[in-house]
Design a protein around this motif. Structure first.
Motif, short mmCIF file in Angstrom:
data_model
loop_
_atom_site.label_atom_id
_atom_site.label_comp_id
_atom_site.label_asym_id
_atom_site.label_seq_id
_atom_site.Cartn_x
_atom_site.Cartn_y
_atom_site.Cartn_z
N ASP A 186 52.07 25.65 56.70
CA ASP A 186 50.80 26.20 57.18
C ASP A 186 50.95 27.00 58.47
N LEU A 187 51.86 26.58 59.36
CA LEU A 187 52.04 27.28 60.62
C LEU A 187 53.29 28.15 60.66
N ASN A 188 54.27 27.85 59.79
CA ASN A 188 55.55 28.54 59.87
C ASN A 188 55.72 29.61 58.78
N GLN A 189 55.35 29.28 57.56
CA GLN A 189 55.43 30.24 56.45
C GLN A 189 54.17 30.11 55.59
N PRO A 190 53.04 30.52 56.14
CA PRO A 190 51.75 30.27 55.50
C PRO A 190 51.59 30.96 54.15
N MET A 191 50.90 30.28 53.26
CA MET A 191 50.59 30.83 51.94
C MET A 191 49.15 31.36 51.93
N VAL A 192 48.90 32.26 51.00
CA VAL A 192 47.60 32.93 50.94
C VAL A 192 46.96 32.71 49.57
N GLU A 193 45.67 32.47 49.59
CA GLU A 193 44.94 32.36 48.33
C GLU A 193 44.96 33.70 47.58
N ASN A 194 44.85 33.61 46.25
CA ASN A 194 44.78 34.77 45.34
C ASN A 194 46.12 35.48 45.19
N ASN A 195 47.22 34.80 45.56
CA ASN A 195 48.56 35.33 45.36
C ASN A 195 49.28 34.56 44.26
N PHE A 196 50.44 35.10 43.84
CA PHE A 196 51.33 34.42 42.89
C PHE A 196 52.47 33.82 43.72
N ILE A 197 52.53 32.50 43.80
CA ILE A 197 53.42 31.80 44.73
C ILE A 197 54.43 30.97 43.94
N VAL A 198 55.67 30.97 44.38
CA VAL A 198 56.73 30.18 43.75
C VAL A 198 57.23 29.13 44.75
N MET A 325 50.75 36.10 36.69
CA MET A 325 50.79 36.92 37.89
C MET A 325 49.73 38.01 37.87
N GLU A 326 49.54 38.65 36.73
CA GLU A 326 48.58 39.74 36.62
C GLU A 326 47.14 39.27 36.76
N ASN A 327 46.90 37.98 36.56
CA ASN A 327 45.54 37.45 36.65
C ASN A 327 45.21 36.87 38.02
N CYS A 328 46.13 36.99 38.98
CA CYS A 328 45.85 36.51 40.33
C CYS A 328 45.10 37.57 41.13
N GLY A 329 44.19 37.13 41.96
CA GLY A 329 43.50 38.08 42.82
C GLY A 329 42.06 37.69 43.10
N ASP A 330 41.45 38.44 44.01
CA ASP A 330 40.03 38.33 44.32
C ASP A 330 39.36 39.52 43.63
N PHE A 331 38.57 39.24 42.62
CA PHE A 331 38.06 40.29 41.76
C PHE A 331 36.72 40.86 42.23
N GLY A 332 36.36 40.59 43.47
CA GLY A 332 35.21 41.28 44.06
C GLY A 332 33.92 40.50 43.97
N PRO A 333 32.84 41.08 44.54
CA PRO A 333 31.53 40.42 44.54
C PRO A 333 31.03 40.15 43.13
N GLY A 334 30.44 39.00 42.96
CA GLY A 334 29.91 38.64 41.65
C GLY A 334 30.94 38.18 40.66
N LYS A 335 32.19 38.10 41.08
CA LYS A 335 33.25 37.64 40.19
C LYS A 335 34.07 36.56 40.89
N GLY A 336 34.96 35.94 40.13
CA GLY A 336 35.74 34.84 40.68
C GLY A 336 37.05 35.27 41.31
N LYS A 337 37.88 34.25 41.62
CA LYS A 337 39.18 34.46 42.23
C LYS A 337 40.18 33.53 41.56
N MET A 338 41.45 33.89 41.68
CA MET A 338 42.48 33.04 41.09
C MET A 338 43.75 33.08 41.92
N THR A 339 44.30 31.90 42.18
CA THR A 339 45.58 31.72 42.85
C THR A 339 46.51 30.98 41.90
N SER A 340 47.79 31.38 41.84
CA SER A 340 48.73 30.71 40.95
C SER A 340 49.93 30.21 41.73
#
Length: 584
Positions: A186-198, A325-340
């Motif tokens: 969280d403080l050293n190598q923070p991860m971000v929502e709506n990304n594709f993370i391994v 991976m292609e389905n990750c993202g913040d799809f804007g107002p009125g739509k949802g978000k996805m993090t993988s």
């Protein structure tokens, strides 16, 4: 009679020899066997001359079908006796299909037809439970004969085949940090929502521990969003452990897609990530913020290769990891978000798995937004879970999605990590050359016996406690940042064990309310974290820096009072009676 049986024996697919002469006699038992053989062949017909779609070869979970190629498409749903199958390959006159259920009920020469439905409906009523690729709850007491796939769709279902849609191209920039409760992330190598993370590293390195804590913090974020988790794993044991023993009240928001191990495991393992992604897309359509986690990916990859090797195909037509991976993202107002988040082991005792894992890791690293490695360089950080490293960077750039206070602490932590690694290197060099080291010349190395257990905390901590803990460490080791300070506290003075010291720090942060308006330091930091900071100009940056400077002053005031409180309550060693006495 003789002429009939000689013709039967000359059938190349039923016998490997010819009658040598015409003067040959059979006993009664042989004649009965040949008569039964002739009756069976006349009933089944010769597969080489049949014109109807039929199975002519079966290999493990894959069947080869003739006379269907003109009508079949990729992922067409077929019916073979009481079993369902899914086409996975079409080449010339041969169609290959994956048997989905009742594997023993399919044999060679069986007739093939298209199923009454063109899709397999996934029930949405199973959300919040442990389910298989059809959305049906997994019940271990079921037998293979009871494993049925219902084809009746309704408003409470989504198609496994047709439900997987392409993700929208238009999406917003990522804007929120994904917390795990562990300082080294969280403080050293923070991860971000709506990304594709391994998450990459050896087995038993604490990856699943981080995943469990990540789920907890994700579902408990103070937002107005409807947050949901889709967890995919081929291990029913892990699924049960996560869903029943870990999540507690959060269980209703977490759906676990797994496989019923007593069934046709290959088909279930191959289809379960597709089912999980289809469900995630459906939740995104309903404006949910979805965290999709794919665990045990080597099991999936091996099963996929096994299936398509049996179908004599070099690889699968689609790659599920690229689809996720292609389905990750913040799809804007009125739509949802996805993090993988994908969990990848880097070690295995199986040579076949090792070859498969190497190729898979290469692909994942090429498409990942972020990679977290569980392979620490510090020996002392390998002793407890999770096994994470402190990273050092050549430069520092504040990410726009980070809160200014966390970004400044990240910078300090990276600098501190660099100094700590230098201290270890200097100590090793002196030992190698037989040079006795004066502890005061390398105090940071000797302080590390107190620092590392605090940084390497196994219990998850909220982000406010992490901030205060690092500020406490940073101040008490005498780093250059506080060289001009009149505060002479040393970290070795504290008597409490690391776990108890963290608990005391957390408790004091919520009880000491001597700041304006009787606010605690936790209240002050939480207000900062909840604020929005525009970053469109240098003026905005200056405003953020001024606020961070003010909060740091308040944190210093809090830490002085924490030290005083520990001294009053007997939580410190006598003056200068610390570990230096034993070392010198």
């Amino acid at each position: 009679m003789f002429r009939v049986y000689s013709k039967i024996l000359r059938r190349p697919k039923t016998c490997l020899f010819y009658l040598p002469t015409m003067n040959f006699s059979f006993d009664k038992e042989s004649l009965d066997i040949l008569a039964q053989l002739d009756e069976k062949l006349m009933k089944d017909g010769d597969s080489t001359i049949r014109s109807d779609p039929h199975v002519y070869k079966k290999k493990d979970t894959v069947v080869y079908i003739k006379n269907l190629q003109e009508q079949a498409k990729f992922l067409s749903l077929l019916k073979i006796n009481s079993s369902l199958a899914l086409t996975i390959g079409i080449e010339k006159s041969i169609v290959t299909a994956l048997i989905l259920n009742n594997l023993k009920g399919v044999g060679t020469h069986d007739s093939v037809s298209f199923a009454s439905s063109t899709d397999i409906p996934i029930s949405l009523t199973g959300l919040g439970n442990i389910i298989n690729f059809t959305g049906a709850p997994i019940i271990p007491s079921l037998t293979e004969q009871e494993n049925k796939i219902e084809l009746q769709s309704s408003s409470e279902t989504v198609g496994l085949i047709s439900g997987l849609q392409g993700a929208p191209y238009k999406r917003n920039l990522v804007s929120r940090q994904l917390y795990t409760g562990h300082m080294r992330i969280d403080l050293n190598q923070p991860m971000v929502e709506n990304n594709f993370i391994v998450l990459k590293g050896p087995s038993n390195a604490g990856k699943n521990l981080v995943v469990k804590d990540m789920i907890h913090y994700f579902l408990n974020e103070e937002t107005e969003e409807d947050r949901r988790v889709i967890y995919i794993t081929s291990s029913l044991k892990d699924a049960r452990n996560l869903h029943e023993n870990v999540l507690g009240e959060e269980r209703s928001k977490c759906t676990v897609v797994s496989s019923q191990e007593m069934y046709n495991n290959a088909a279930e393992v191959y289809l379960m990530p597709r089912a999980g992604l289809v469900l995630a897309q459906k939740l995104v359509e309903k404006k949910c913020n979805v965290l999709l986690i794919f665990d045990k990916i080597i099991d999936y990859d091996v099963k996929e290769k096994q299936i398509f090797d049996n179908a004599k195909q070099p690889f699968a037509p689609t790659n599920i990891f690229s689809e996720i991976m292609e389905n990750c993202g913040d799809f804007g107002p009125g739509k949802g978000k996805m993090t993988s988040v994908v969990v990848a082991d880097t070690d295995t005792l199986n040579i076949e798995h090792e070859r498969s894992m190497t190729n898979l890791r290469t692909h994942l690293e090429s498409i990942a937004d972020q990679i977290i490695e569980f392979e620490p360089s510090f020996k002392s950080m390998k002793s407890s879970l999770p096994k994470l490293d402190l990273l050092t960077f050549t430069g520092f750039n504040q990410d726009y999605w980070q809160k200014p206070l966390i970004a400044s602490i990240r910078k300090d932590l990276e600098h501190f990590s660099h100094l700590l690694k230098d201290a270890y290197r200097n100590n090793k060099n002196k030992r190698d050359y037989g040079i006795q080291e004066d502890p005061w010349e390398n105090y940071l190395y000797h302080d590390s016996q107190f620092i590392i257990p605090l940084i390497n905390h196994q219990e998850p901590l909220d982000i406010i406690t992490q901030i205060l803990l690092f500020k406490f460490i940073h101040r008490t080791v005498g780093d250059d940042a506080y060289a001009d300070s009149d505060w002479n506290e040393c970290i070795s003075e504290h008597l409490q064990k690391p776990k108890d010291l963290i608990a005391s720090l957390k408790h004091f942060s919520k009880s000491y309310n001597e700041f304006p308006n009787q606010r605690t330091i936790s209240d002050i930091i939480q207000t900062h974290l909840n604020s929005e900071f525009p970053k469109n100009s240098f003026e905005d940056w200056n405003i953020a820096e001024e606020e961070v400077f003010k909060i740091n002053e308040q944190i210093d005031q809090f830490l002085k009072m924490f030290y005083t409180n520990a001294k009053i309550n007997g939580g410190l060693r006598p003056h200068k009676l610390d570990y230096w006495k034993n070392i010198v």
